[in-house]
Design an enzyme around this catalytic site. Structure first.
Site, mmCIF file in Angstrom:
data_model
loop_
_atom_site.group_PDB
_atom_site.id
_atom_site.type_symbol
_atom_site.label_atom_id
_atom_site.label_comp_id
_atom_site.label_asym_id
_atom_site.label_seq_id
_atom_site.Cartn_x
_atom_site.Cartn_y
_atom_site.Cartn_z
ATOM 1 N N GLU A 69 0.825 -1.219 0.000
ATOM 2 C CA GLU A 69 0.000 0.000 0.000
ATOM 3 C C GLU A 69 0.858 1.266 0.000
ATOM 4 O O GLU A 69 0.537 2.263 -0.661
ATOM 5 C CB GLU A 69 -0.903 -0.005 1.250
ATOM 6 C CG GLU A 69 -1.864 1.140 1.347
ATOM 7 C CD GLU A 69 -2.869 1.153 0.202
ATOM 8 O OE1 GLU A 69 -3.732 0.283 0.157
ATOM 9 O OE2 GLU A 69 -2.767 2.055 -0.655
ATOM 10 N N GLY A 96 1.837 7.312 -0.652
ATOM 11 C CA GLY A 96 2.091 7.398 0.791
ATOM 12 C C GLY A 96 0.970 6.863 1.652
ATOM 13 O O GLY A 96 0.632 5.680 1.590
ATOM 14 N N GLY A 116 12.102 14.969 4.150
ATOM 15 C CA GLY A 116 12.045 13.500 4.016
ATOM 16 C C GLY A 116 11.130 13.031 2.906
ATOM 17 O O GLY A 116 10.772 11.861 2.840
ATOM 18 N N LYS A 123 4.942 4.412 -9.870
ATOM 19 C CA LYS A 123 3.617 4.329 -9.236
ATOM 20 C C LYS A 123 2.531 4.168 -10.302
ATOM 21 O O LYS A 123 1.549 3.433 -10.110
ATOM 22 C CB LYS A 123 3.373 5.585 -8.395
ATOM 23 C CG LYS A 123 4.286 5.661 -7.167
ATOM 24 C CD LYS A 123 4.317 7.058 -6.593
ATOM 25 C CE LYS A 123 5.177 7.128 -5.346
ATOM 26 N NZ LYS A 123 5.469 8.513 -4.924
HETATM 27 P P1 NDP Z 1 15.992 6.019 3.534
HETATM 28 O O1 NDP Z 1 17.105 6.247 2.593
HETATM 29 O O2 NDP Z 1 15.640 7.074 4.519
HETATM 30 O O3 NDP Z 1 16.221 4.663 4.349
HETATM 31 C C1 NDP Z 1 16.765 3.519 3.761
HETATM 32 C C2 NDP Z 1 17.143 2.547 4.862
HETATM 33 O O4 NDP Z 1 17.650 1.365 4.275
HETATM 34 C C3 NDP Z 1 18.231 3.063 5.805
HETATM 35 O O5 NDP Z 1 17.937 2.715 7.124
HETATM 36 C C4 NDP Z 1 19.476 2.340 5.330
HETATM 37 O O6 NDP Z 1 20.405 2.091 6.378
HETATM 38 C C5 NDP Z 1 18.897 1.034 4.891
HETATM 39 N N1 NDP Z 1 19.735 0.350 3.920
HETATM 40 C C6 NDP Z 1 20.270 0.828 2.768
HETATM 41 N N2 NDP Z 1 20.964 -0.128 2.151
HETATM 42 C C7 NDP Z 1 20.877 -1.234 2.910
HETATM 43 C C8 NDP Z 1 21.374 -2.546 2.819
HETATM 44 N N3 NDP Z 1 22.140 -2.910 1.787
HETATM 45 N N4 NDP Z 1 21.069 -3.425 3.796
HETATM 46 C C9 NDP Z 1 20.314 -3.069 4.842
HETATM 47 N N5 NDP Z 1 19.800 -1.832 4.994
HETATM 48 C C10 NDP Z 1 20.070 -0.937 4.045
HETATM 49 O O7 NDP Z 1 14.697 5.678 2.620
HETATM 50 P P2 NDP Z 1 13.170 5.926 2.959
HETATM 51 O O8 NDP Z 1 12.854 5.448 4.298
HETATM 52 O O9 NDP Z 1 12.791 7.306 2.565
HETATM 53 O O10 NDP Z 1 12.475 4.991 1.845
HETATM 54 C C11 NDP Z 1 12.408 3.602 2.024
HETATM 55 C C12 NDP Z 1 11.467 3.002 0.985
HETATM 56 O O11 NDP Z 1 10.188 3.580 1.154
HETATM 57 C C13 NDP Z 1 11.872 3.300 -0.472
HETATM 58 O O12 NDP Z 1 11.482 2.204 -1.274
HETATM 59 C C14 NDP Z 1 11.031 4.515 -0.819
HETATM 60 O O13 NDP Z 1 10.803 4.624 -2.202
HETATM 61 C C15 NDP Z 1 9.765 4.176 -0.075
HETATM 62 N N6 NDP Z 1 8.897 5.290 0.236
HETATM 63 C C16 NDP Z 1 9.417 6.395 0.849
HETATM 64 C C17 NDP Z 1 8.599 7.459 1.162
HETATM 65 C C18 NDP Z 1 9.108 8.685 1.808
HETATM 66 O O14 NDP Z 1 8.336 9.657 1.929
HETATM 67 N N7 NDP Z 1 10.357 8.741 2.252
HETATM 68 C C19 NDP Z 1 7.149 7.402 0.841
HETATM 69 C C20 NDP Z 1 6.716 6.190 0.216
HETATM 70 C C21 NDP Z 1 7.564 5.163 -0.070
HETATM 71 P P3 NDP Z 1 21.154 3.300 7.172
HETATM 72 O O15 NDP Z 1 20.079 3.886 8.044
HETATM 73 O O16 NDP Z 1 22.202 2.601 7.919
HETATM 74 O O17 NDP Z 1 21.639 4.230 6.109
HETATM 75 N N1 HSE Z 2 9.715 10.558 -3.093
HETATM 76 C C1 HSE Z 2 8.356 10.168 -3.049
HETATM 77 C C2 HSE Z 2 7.479 11.393 -3.231
HETATM 78 C C3 HSE Z 2 8.034 9.515 -1.734
HETATM 79 O O1 HSE Z 2 7.988 12.508 -3.139
HETATM 80 O O2 HSE Z 2 6.293 11.235 -3.483
HETATM 81 C C4 HSE Z 2 6.649 8.939 -1.691
HETATM 82 O O3 HSE Z 2 6.536 7.840 -2.523
#
Ligand code: NDP
Ligand code: HSE
Length: 429
Positions: free
Chosen positions: A130, A135, A188, A206
């Protein structure tokens, strides 16, 4: 109530993962009551183990995600790492080791959704996502489940929070592109590499996921026509205002009138200020779904950010845990229609074309003839002269994209046309 906890492995603890962990901890009792069993955070895989992570027991943190998945006692894996690898291999490993998966990873799902769904089905497990689209907005499950008895013909929406935030700032405050992008990143919203947002790849991913669900067919990222928003200028906004419009990066998915094919596209477009999508501000997303029996539905809410996205992830976690307890699975992929995806050239819409031309007799006629020769009918023309040059804005009636491309190519060859300043589609009228 079962007392043995369901064990959850969290892969990634960044913007989204850290909020998932926080809510799992602070709302543990409610989640237990809703699921019918306690859920326990059994491990957290990250890249940088020494980073301080508030509220996370350091003993749970590991850099070895594969070993965590192979422990043999994990019931559900939450993948919030993002990107293609190692996320793809880790999700496959989760299925091979008996865990259902919740993911927010639109990039991976748009590229390899079919294979991941097949792996989930092969192992009798769930794959829920989802959070991958829009989001916090409940959209994937309503389209997949609530509208499963209807026929969706069109989906149009703002599905990227970062670009909506930037375009909104440019429009409402006159902010520069870079300034607005930096603010979106600090909040973020942006992807690890914001190129994915501003060049439209995130919205296209998406769009592919939504098109597959809407039309019960397979649509991959490569099938989606994509244009980013980096070329949108203050002049475009001024022109849009003159027409009573604003500019949004839209994802538009359509079933052809004969029902035999679909189109999927992402590009900036002018939409009238009276259109509900025009009032979607900041990082909010909104999606219009047009279904045969239901009519027009609009889904609206926060499209990005840690806490809103975690809400969607946790909704999936509850659903997947309930399925585990019931020894059942939710709906898998539905791709039975196998409709082809038509090229962008087949899409029919209106266009706003801004030309720099020589300001002399016959130029307007020459330009108009070029449109006519390509079968593109002109709706309005506005000309503003300055020092022997003129800016000419042509708005067309509906025409196929291929005809418009041919027109523009021919216009570029005219001696009197100094340049094509911008081409933008006009939608939502
Ligand atoms: P971040 O870059 O903030 O977080 C990524 C996390 O993954 C970090 O904790 C990082 O570790 C960890 N990581 C990276 N590489 C590895 C690895 N090889 N092994 C284990 N852990 C790893 O990303 P987001 O939280 O923003 O996004 C995560 C997912 O959610 C993505 O698919 C994104 O597209 C999706 N998403 C994000 C949204 C947003 O608003 N941010 C909204 C909707 C979907 P470390 O902390 O040590 O760097
Ligand atoms: N980077 C994405 C956005 C996060 O700005 O919409 C949510 O999928």
């Amino acid at each position: 109530m079962r007392t043995r906890p369901l064990k959850v492995a969290l892969l990634g603890c960044g913007v989204v993962g850290s909020e998932v962990a926080r809510i799992m901890t602070t709302h543990a009792d409610d989640l237990t009551a809703r699921i019918g069993a306690p859920v326990e955070l059994a491990g957290v895989a990250v890249r940088r183990p020494s980073k301080v992570r508030e509220g996370i027991d350091p003993a749970l943190v590991t850099t070895d995600a594969t070993a965590l998945l192979k422990r043999g006692d994990i019931d559900v894996v939450i993948e919030v790492i993002g990107g293609i690898e190692p996320a793809r291999t880790l999700i496959t490993t989760a299925f091979e080791n008996g865990a259902s998966v919740v993911s927010a990873n639109k990039a991976l799902l748009a590229q390899d959704g079919a294979a991941l769904h097949a792996a989930a089905e092969q192992h009798g497990l769930d794959l829920y996502y989802e959070a991958a689209v829009a989001g916090a907005i409940p959209l994937v499950r309503p389209m997949r489940e609530s509208l499963a008895g209807d026929k969706i013909n069109r989906v149009m929406g703002i599905v990227n929070g970062t670009t909506n935030f930037i375009l909104d700032k440019m429009d409402s405050t006159g902010a520069g592109y870079q300034e607005a992008l930096d603010e979106a990143t600090a909040l973020g919203y942006a992807e690890a590499d914001p190129t994915a947002d501003v060049e439209g790849y995130d919205a296209a991913a998406k769009a592919a996921i939504l098109a597959g669900i809407a039309f019960h067919t397979r649509v991959r990222l490569d099938d989606v026509y994509r244009e980013g928003m980096t070329e949108v200028s203050a002049a475009d906004f001024a022109s849009a205002k003159r027409m009573g419009c604003t500019i949004k990066l839209l994802a538009i998915l359509e079933r052809a009138a004969d029902g035999e094919s679909v189109t999927a596209r992402v590009h900036p477009a002018m939409i009238p200020l009276s259109h509900p999508l025009a009032s979607v501000r900041e990082a909010y997303n909104a999606v219009f779904v047009e279904a045969e029996a239901a009519g027009r539905l609009m889904f609206y809410g926060p499209g990005a950010g840690g806490s809103p996205t975690a809400s969607a992830v946790l909704g999936d976690l509850v659903a997947v845990c309930r399925n585990k307890l019931a020894e059942a699975t939710g709906p898998g992929e539905s791709a039975y229609t196998q409709l082809p995806v038509s090229p962008m050239g087949d899409v029919v819409t209106r266009y706003h074309i801004s030309l720099d031309v020589a300001d002399k007799p016959g130029v307007l006629a020459q330009v108009a003839t070029t449109f006519a020769e390509h079968g593109v009918s002109i709706d309005t023309v506005r000309q503003q002269g300055k020092d022997g040059e003129a800016s000419l804005v042509v708005v067309t009636h509906r025409a196929p994209d291929a005809a418009l491309s041919g027109t523009v190519e021919a216009l570029r060859k005219l001696d009197t046309v100094r340049g094509v300043a911008s081409i933008m589609r006009v939608e939502g009228e």
